[in-house]
Design a protein around this motif. Structure first.
Motif, PDB file in Angstrom:
ATOM      1  N   MET A   1       0.636  -1.364   0.045  1.00 55.41           N
ATOM      2  CA  MET A   1      -0.076  -0.023  -0.121  1.00 55.41           C
ATOM      3  C   MET A   1       0.895   1.383  -0.037  1.00 55.41           C
ATOM      4  SD  MET A   1      -3.043  -1.129  -0.119  1.00 55.41           S
ATOM      5  CE  MET A   1      -3.904   0.314   0.418  1.00 55.41           C
ATOM      6  N   ALA A   2       0.540   2.229  -0.806  1.00 54.45           N
ATOM      7  CA  ALA A   2       1.200   3.430  -0.765  1.00 54.45           C
ATOM      8  C   ALA A   2       1.132   4.353   0.562  1.00 54.45           C
ATOM      9  CB  ALA A   2       0.653   4.328  -1.896  1.00 54.45           C
ATOM     10  N   GLU A   3       2.106   4.893   0.947  1.00 57.10           N
ATOM     11  CA  GLU A   3       2.296   5.706   2.136  1.00 57.10           C
ATOM     12  C   GLU A   3       1.833   6.958   1.808  1.00 57.10           C
ATOM     13  OE1 GLU A   3       5.565   3.021   4.183  1.00 57.10           O
ATOM     14  OE2 GLU A   3       6.044   5.303   3.917  1.00 57.10           O
ATOM     15  N   THR A   4       1.598   7.853   2.698  1.00 58.25           N
ATOM     16  CA  THR A   4       0.978   9.129   2.615  1.00 58.25           C
ATOM     17  C   THR A   4       2.376  10.178   2.734  1.00 58.25           C
ATOM     18  OG1 THR A   4      -1.395   8.631   3.197  1.00 58.25           O
ATOM     19  CG2 THR A   4      -0.593  11.067   3.276  1.00 58.25           C
ATOM     20  N   VAL A 401       8.229  27.924   0.186  1.00 51.73           N
ATOM     21  CA  VAL A 401       7.194  26.779   0.458  1.00 51.73           C
ATOM     22  C   VAL A 401       7.253  25.617  -0.516  1.00 51.73           C
ATOM     23  CG1 VAL A 401       4.580  26.307   0.577  1.00 51.73           C
ATOM     24  CG2 VAL A 401       5.510  28.653   1.225  1.00 51.73           C
ATOM     25  N   GLN A 402       7.603  24.624  -0.114  1.00 50.76           N
ATOM     26  CA  GLN A 402       8.111  23.684  -0.821  1.00 50.76           C
ATOM     27  C   GLN A 402       6.653  22.783  -1.178  1.00 50.76           C
ATOM     28  OE1 GLN A 402      10.762  22.741  -1.967  1.00 50.76           O
ATOM     29  NE2 GLN A 402      12.082  24.311  -0.643  1.00 50.76           N
ATOM     30  N   GLN A 403       6.707  22.347  -2.416  1.00 46.71           N
ATOM     31  CA  GLN A 403       5.687  21.819  -2.953  1.00 46.71           C
ATOM     32  C   GLN A 403       5.730  20.157  -2.056  1.00 46.71           C
ATOM     33  OE1 GLN A 403       5.429  21.682  -7.048  1.00 46.71           O
ATOM     34  NE2 GLN A 403       4.877  23.758  -7.161  1.00 46.71           N
ATOM     35  N   ARG A 404       4.350  19.764  -2.036  1.00 45.62           N
ATOM     36  CA  ARG A 404       4.474  18.272  -1.351  1.00 45.62           C
ATOM     37  C   ARG A 404       4.727  17.432  -2.811  1.00 45.62           C
ATOM     38  NH1 ARG A 404      -1.476  16.642   1.271  1.00 45.62           N
ATOM     39  NH2 ARG A 404      -0.572  18.511   2.525  1.00 45.62           N
ATOM     40  N   ALA A 405       5.438  16.556  -2.271  1.00 49.11           N
ATOM     41  CA  ALA A 405       6.164  15.452  -3.077  1.00 49.11           C
ATOM     42  C   ALA A 405       4.846  14.491  -3.525  1.00 49.11           C
ATOM     43  CB  ALA A 405       7.396  14.589  -2.449  1.00 49.11           C
ATOM     44  N   ARG A 406       4.898  13.994  -4.705  1.00 48.05           N
ATOM     45  CA  ARG A 406       3.916  13.376  -5.311  1.00 48.05           C
ATOM     46  C   ARG A 406       4.210  11.749  -5.055  1.00 48.05           C
ATOM     47  NH1 ARG A 406       2.062  15.507 -11.359  1.00 48.05           N
ATOM     48  NH2 ARG A 406       1.362  17.469 -10.524  1.00 48.05           N
ATOM     49  N   VAL A 407       3.181  11.117  -4.464  1.00 48.02           N
ATOM     50  CA  VAL A 407       3.453   9.652  -4.209  1.00 48.02           C
ATOM     51  C   VAL A 407       3.278   8.918  -5.366  1.00 48.02           C
ATOM     52  CG1 VAL A 407       2.864   7.916  -2.722  1.00 48.02           C
ATOM     53  CG2 VAL A 407       2.955  10.249  -2.073  1.00 48.02           C
ATOM     54  N   LYS A 408       4.050   7.934  -6.079  1.00 53.93           N
ATOM     55  CA  LYS A 408       3.871   7.098  -7.226  1.00 53.93           C
ATOM     56  C   LYS A 408       3.229   5.980  -6.655  1.00 53.93           C
ATOM     57  CE  LYS A 408       6.293   4.949 -10.960  1.00 53.93           C
ATOM     58  NZ  LYS A 408       7.437   4.907 -11.716  1.00 53.93           N
ATOM     59  N   LEU A 409       2.016   5.834  -7.046  1.00 58.64           N
ATOM     60  CA  LEU A 409       1.094   4.624  -6.873  1.00 58.64           C
ATOM     61  C   LEU A 409       1.208   3.512  -7.585  1.00 58.64           C
ATOM     62  CD1 LEU A 409      -2.514   6.538  -6.487  1.00 58.64           C
ATOM     63  CD2 LEU A 409      -0.712   5.987  -4.575  1.00 58.64           C
ATOM     64  N   ALA A 410       1.235   2.145  -6.928  1.00 63.14           N
ATOM     65  CA  ALA A 410       1.331   1.015  -7.683  1.00 63.14           C
ATOM     66  C   ALA A 410       0.104   0.800  -8.304  1.00 63.14           C
ATOM     67  CB  ALA A 410       1.647   0.072  -6.614  1.00 63.14           C
ATOM     68  N   GLU A 411       0.140  -0.236  -9.328  1.00 62.24           N
ATOM     69  CA  GLU A 411      -1.036  -0.633 -10.033  1.00 62.24           C
ATOM     70  C   GLU A 411      -2.348  -0.928  -9.284  1.00 62.24           C
ATOM     71  OE1 GLU A 411      -2.987  -0.840 -13.564  1.00 62.24           O
ATOM     72  OE2 GLU A 411      -1.119  -0.030 -13.207  1.00 62.24           O
ATOM     73  N   LYS A 414      -3.907   1.994  -7.832  1.00 64.02           N
ATOM     74  CA  LYS A 414      -4.619   2.787  -8.733  1.00 64.02           C
ATOM     75  C   LYS A 414      -6.249   2.206  -8.815  1.00 64.02           C
ATOM     76  CE  LYS A 414      -0.692   4.441 -11.373  1.00 64.02           C
ATOM     77  NZ  LYS A 414       0.093   4.464 -12.659  1.00 64.02           N
ATOM     78  N   LEU A 415      -5.986   0.815  -8.937  1.00 62.70           N
ATOM     79  CA  LEU A 415      -7.287  -0.006  -9.185  1.00 62.70           C
ATOM     80  C   LEU A 415      -8.250   0.161  -7.752  1.00 62.70           C
ATOM     81  CD1 LEU A 415      -5.971  -3.001 -10.742  1.00 62.70           C
ATOM     82  CD2 LEU A 415      -7.373  -1.547 -11.820  1.00 62.70           C
ATOM     83  N   LEU A 416      -7.672   0.097  -6.579  1.00 65.99           N
ATOM     84  CA  LEU A 416      -8.340   0.368  -5.547  1.00 65.99           C
ATOM     85  C   LEU A 416      -8.989   1.712  -5.535  1.00 65.99           C
ATOM     86  CD1 LEU A 416      -6.257  -1.262  -2.498  1.00 65.99           C
ATOM     87  CD2 LEU A 416      -8.279  -2.063  -3.516  1.00 65.99           C
ATOM     88  N   LYS A 417      -8.400   2.740  -6.029  1.00 68.57           N
ATOM     89  CA  LYS A 417      -8.778   4.172  -6.083  1.00 68.57           C
ATOM     90  C   LYS A 417     -10.058   4.187  -7.084  1.00 68.57           C
ATOM     91  CE  LYS A 417      -6.274   7.939  -5.834  1.00 68.57           C
ATOM     92  NZ  LYS A 417      -5.524   8.859  -6.250  1.00 68.57           N
ATOM     93  N   LYS A 418      -9.921   3.406  -8.027  1.00 70.52           N
ATOM     94  CA  LYS A 418     -11.221   3.384  -8.892  1.00 70.52           C
ATOM     95  C   LYS A 418     -12.344   2.034  -8.416  1.00 70.52           C
ATOM     96  CE  LYS A 418      -8.012   4.086 -12.790  1.00 70.52           C
ATOM     97  NZ  LYS A 418      -7.461   3.842 -14.237  1.00 70.52           N
TER      98      LYS A 418
END
Length: 540
Positions: A1-4, A401-411, A414-418
């Motif tokens: 699982m991706a970490e925040t 102000v540093q931009q929040r780093a983008r988290v690269k999601l696993a496949e 991505k399916l769980l988000k959908k």
């Protein structure tokens, strides 16, 4: 699982006070407003079509007034009027049509009266640069295309050197059409670059596709006096004005070498994305007293200006085509770039009158009266309104102000988000990582979708699930969760398992694994029963 991603921390004066707002950087700090950048921006660009859709391979300005320009395109060697003319127009006797094949590498003599060039057949020809006459000399000593022909820039007028694809280096006596020095194996590959020392006419340098740059002294016939490995096929070499530094171009890298120090590399320029094809020298300011700069042209369409005194890029110009050659007028007012499609881009420096007119000023009795244009207020209807401040740099007192780093999601994430639960389960089962599989299953349990996903699995997905349970259901870390899941799967999909021989095999393996685990647990309990009395007796 991706970490925040962790949120940025902003120090404040107290725990209840928000951080101060970030201030916009001050205008005027952009490097494009430097005097040197304004100098290069003062060149007005125009196009000159050679008439042929062929690469403009070489450009060379005459070192003597009126500084005519020689251009090699296909079988033509064209001459254009000097930098003093309003525009670089072709001369009356141009182009020189005495080539049966492709012409290469035009080079003017130090007094500008003669012009030499190589050809694809290996012939080197010398022309009168002021009259339309047949070639004055024909030098035959190469069997393959001659890509390098150079006159020494010193007072030497009777000699020149040439190098070709036959890896032969020749030093010619033009008057007698004889070779004073011929080195048949100067390199192990094509010779595509060459330059003469500005301080000694007897010292020349050649670059080859064998990655080597060799320094030659024509007075010593024993071989090269020095060799440097550029690391890529060498496209161009150039002595810097002092004669002690040498610039080499190959790949997308330009390197500066200390020739006097024995070939020590002193700087590496990585400023292009594609192959660097040409180098030349230019001056910022007046031609006789300005600071010297190194100009590089590349297939990425950029001409970069490099200050080799401070080792930094000072300006960059983008062209719409791939560049094969670049030249800068000795007068310091014309910059020419040749492309791969036959177009020549000419940048002529604006006069003070033209610059004043561009700024909206007037000329009165020879004096420039500046009248700057009033800046229009930017409104939301203007596209530049949304780009303001993007090129500004923060000052020392600004809070960035540093931009929040983008988290690269696993496949599977991505399916769980959908909300594609079955696809996410099958995807993670194919990867066979127990930690990830159990994590996805627990996420589906939290969503109350695990049994629904198992119920809709096809035979292939069900086989993956049973195979995973067979391998990992007895692991102590996952046993409590996976054993219960295995029972549910066998109850829900009993009919599907009985109707498939492959699924029945997975079920038998799972049953055998459970029986072996039960036998191991019983054996451990028997051993524990024998050891416990002994431990109690030892405790007394």
């Amino acid at each position: 699982m991706a970490e925040t991603a962790a949120r940025p921390f902003f120090p404040a004066e107290s725990a209840h006070e928000p951080p101060p707002p970030a201030r916009r950087a001050r205008h005027g700090t952009c490097p494009s407003t430097t005097p040197e950048s304004r100098f290069w921006r003062s060149f007005r660009n125009s196009q000159l079509c050679s008439g042929l859709i062929h690469p403009v391979t070489h450009l060379d300005f005459s070192p003597a007034p009126p500084h005519d320009l020689a251009v090699s395109v296909s079988t033509n060697l064209s001459l254009y009027a000097g930098a003093h003319s309003p525009d670089l127009s072709p001369k009356a006797f141009s182009p020189i049509r005495h080539f049966d094949d492709v012409a290469y590498s035009p080079s003017f003599r130090c007094d500008g009266s003669l012009l030499a060039a190589g050809s694809h057949s290996g012939l080197v020809q010398v022309f009168d640069a002021h009259r339309a006459r047949p070639p004055l000399r024909r030098l035959r000593g190469h069997s393959r295309p001659v890509r390098v022909v150079r006159y020494p820039r010193a007072a030497e007028k009777t000699h020149l050197f040439s190098g070709g694809d036959d890896a032969v280096l020749n030093y010619w006596d033009v008057v007698t059409e004889t070779s004073l020095l011929s080195i048949p194996a100067a390199h192990k590959d094509y010779i595509r670059a060459g330059a003469a020392s500005p301080v000694s006419p007897e010292v020349v340098v050649t670059g080859s596709y064998d990655h080597l740059v060799r320094l030659w002294d024509v007075r010593a016939t024993g071989g090269s006096v020095a060799a440097f490995n550029h690391g890529d096929p060498v496209e161009c070499v150039l002595f810097l004005p002092s004669g002690g530094l040498l610039a080499t171009a190959g790949g997308n890298v330009v390197k500066i070498w200390d020739v006097i120090g024995g070939g020590r590399i002193i700087h590496r320029i990585d400023c292009h994305n594609k192959t660097v094809t040409s180098l030349c020298l230019g001056r910022v300011g007046k031609a006789d007293g300005g600071e010297s700069r190194l100009l590089t042209a590349s297939l990425d369409g950029y001409v970069k200006v490099f200050d080799y005194a401070s080792f930094k890029i000072t300006h960059s110009t983008r062209y719409p085509s791939m560049l094969l050659s670049v030249a800068f007028s000795p007068m310091g007012n014309v910059l020419v770039a040749g492309t791969s499609n036959g177009v020549i881009y000419i940048g002529k420096k604006k006069t003070k009158k033209e610059e004043t007119q561009d700024m909206g000023g007037d000329v009165d009795d020879g004096f420039i009266v500046e009248k700057r244009r009033e800046k229009r207020a930017l409104r939301p209807t203007n596209f530049r309104y949304f780009q303001r401040g993007q090129s500004d740099k923060p000052s020392a007192t600004d809070i960035v102000v540093q931009q929040r780093a983008r988290v690269k999601l696993a496949e599977h994430d991505k399916l769980l988000k959908k909300f594609e639960h079955r696809e996410a389960l099958v995807c993670v089962l194919e990867k066979k990582n127990p930690n990830t599989v159990v994590a996805v299953m627990q996420e589906l349990v939290a969503r109350r979708k695990l049994l629904a996903a198992v119920k809709t699995l096809d035979d292939e997905g069900l086989g993956l699930l049973l195979s995973f349970l067979h391998r990992n259901a007895t692991l102590p870390r996952y046993a409590r969760f996976l054993m219960g899941l295995a029972t549910k799967v066998l109850q829900m999909r009993e009919e599907d398992i009985r109707s498939s021989a492959e699924l029945m095999t997975h079920a038998r393996n799972l049953k055998r694994m459970v029986a072996e685990e039960i036998q191991i647990q019983r054996t451990l309990q028997e051993i524990q029963g024998m050891i416990s009395p002994l431990l109690r007796m030892a405790g007394r």
